[in-house]
Design an enzyme around this catalytic site. Structure first.
Site, PDB file in Angstrom:
ATOM      1  CD  GLU A   1      80.833 -44.356 -58.381  1.00 21.36           C
ATOM      2  OE1 GLU A   1      80.472 -44.746 -57.248  1.00 21.36           O
ATOM      3  OE2 GLU A   1      82.035 -44.323 -58.718  1.00 21.36           O
TER       4      GLU A   1
ATOM      5  CB  CYS B   1      81.419 -42.998 -54.919  1.00 14.41           C
ATOM      6  SG  CYS B   1      81.020 -44.394 -53.834  1.00 14.41           S
TER       7      CYS B   1
ATOM      8  CE  LYS C   1      85.021 -42.348 -57.249  1.00 15.61           C
ATOM      9  NZ  LYS C   1      84.370 -43.683 -57.223  1.00 15.61           N
TER      10      LYS C   1
HETATM   11  C1  ACM Z   1      83.251 -46.023 -54.839  1.00 15.48           C
HETATM   12  O1  ACM Z   1      83.930 -44.999 -54.923  1.00 15.48           O
HETATM   13  N1  ACM Z   1      82.411 -46.358 -55.803  1.00 15.48           N
HETATM   14  C2  ACM Z   1      83.371 -46.918 -53.702  1.00 15.48           C
END
Ligand code: ACM
Length: 267
Positions: A39, A143, A110
Site C-alpha cells: 500500500e 490493507c 480503498k
Molecule cells: C491499514 O489499513 N493500512 C492498516
C-alpha cells in the site's frame, strides 16, 4: 500456471524517487507474471494531514512514477499491482493500480479507511471488480479492507481467483485471518505488506511485514520475515480457485442461502 509474488520493502516517507528506484532495482531481474507491491508504496503512509497527502499524491495519468512502472512491465513482460496515493481534482484516494505493458488497466480505491486515513483520504467510490491477467481473474483490496469479509466474498462472487492485497499493516491480526478468508472463499491471496517505520514529527508508526501468499484451502505457501526485505515469487495454478467444493456434497458459493442474509444489505 502463473508466476505470482510480491516485493516486501521499506518505503521512505515522502521519497517518491528513492522508493521508485528501489522498486525498479529490486524487480529488474525478476521473472514473473504478476507482482504485488505494498500500500502507498511510493509516498509512505504516516501523513501529517490531508494537505500533505495531496502534495505527495499523483494523478496516474500524469505521473512519471507510473510511466516508469509501465516501462518496467513492458521491459519485463509482467503485471504489477501497487498501492498508490491517487489525486483526482479535489479528491485523494488510497488506491491500488493494476499496471501492465499496456498501461494502467484498473484502479481500485480503498473502501474502508483505517484510523487517521479518514482525515487524509476520500473513501473509495468504485465497485469491487475483477480483471483478467493472463489466465487468472484478479481482484484487488487494500490493507484494512481485510477485516470486512464482504470484500473478499464480493470479489469471489465476481469470479476472482487471486486477491491482491497491498498493505501497510500495523495490527497483528491480518496475516492469520487471511488463511480463513482464503478457505471460506476458495481463493488465493497475495498480501504484500511493508516493514520498518514512518518516523514523523507528529509520531511514529511501525509496520508488521510478514507478507504472504495463501492458497485456496487456507494453506500458507510462504510468509516473509517481519522486518526484512524480500522479493518472493512462486508458481500457482489459478484453476484451483475455480473448484469451490469443500466436500463432494458442499460447494461454498452455491450452498449459500442469501435469502437469509438480507440484513447484510441494509445500511
Ligand atoms: C491499514 O489499513 N493500512 C492498516
Amino acid at each position: 500456471m502463473l508466476r505470482i509474488g510480491y516485493y516486501q520493502f521499506r518505503p521512505q516517507f515522502g521519497q517518491i524517487q528513492e522508493n521508485l528506484k528501489q522498486v525498479l532495482n529490486a524487480l529488474k531481474d525478476v521473472s514473473a507474471d504478476l507482482i504485488v507491491l505494498p500500500e502507498l508504496a511510493f509516498t509512505g503512509y504516516y501523513f501529517k494531514d490531508r494537505e500533505e497527502t495531496r502534495t505527495l499524491a499523483e494523478d496516474p495519468q500524469d505521473s512519471s512514477t507510473i510511466e516508469s512502472l509501465v516501462a518496467l512491465c513492458r521491459d519485463k513482460d509482467f503485471y504489477l499491482i501497487t498501492g498508490f496515493a491517487e489525486k483526482q481534482q479535489d479528491k485523494v484516494f488510497n488506491s491500488s493500480l493494476l499496471i501492465g505493458p499496456e498501461g494502467v488497466i484498473h484502479t481500485y480505491r480503498k473502501l474502508h479507511l483505517f484510523s487517521e486515513e479518514k482525515n487524509w483520504f476520500d473513501p473509495g467510490d468504485i465497485p469491487l471488480q475483477v480483471w483478467e491477467v493472463r489466465e487468472a481473474n484478479v481482484g484487488m483490496m487494500v490493507c484494512f479492507d481485510w477485516i470486512f469479509p464482504e470484500v473478499t466474498r464480493t470479489l469471489t462472487v465476481e469470479g476472482a481467483d487471486i486477491i491482491c492485497h497491498p498493505s501497510n499493516l500495523v495490527l497483528d491480526y491480518c496475516q492469520q485471518t487471511m488463511l480463513s478468508r482464503c478457505l471460506e472463499n476458495g481463493v488465493f491471496a497475495v498480501t504484500a505488506n511493508r516493514y520498518g517505520a514512518d518516523k514523523r514529527p507528529h509520531g511514529e508508526l511501525r509496520f508488521t511485514g510478514k507478507s504472504q501468499i495463501v492458497a485456496p484451502k487456507g494453506e500458507l505457501l510462504h510468509r516473509s520475515k517481519s522486518q526484512k526485505q524480500e522479493v518472493f515469487i512462486t508458481e500457482i495454478d489459478p484453476i484451483l480457485a475455480r473448484d469451490k467444493h469443500i466436500t463432494p456434497l458442499n460447494q461454498i458459493i452455491s450452498d449459500r442461502r442469501p435469502e437469509f442474509y438480507a440484513p447484510l444489505s441494509q445500511v
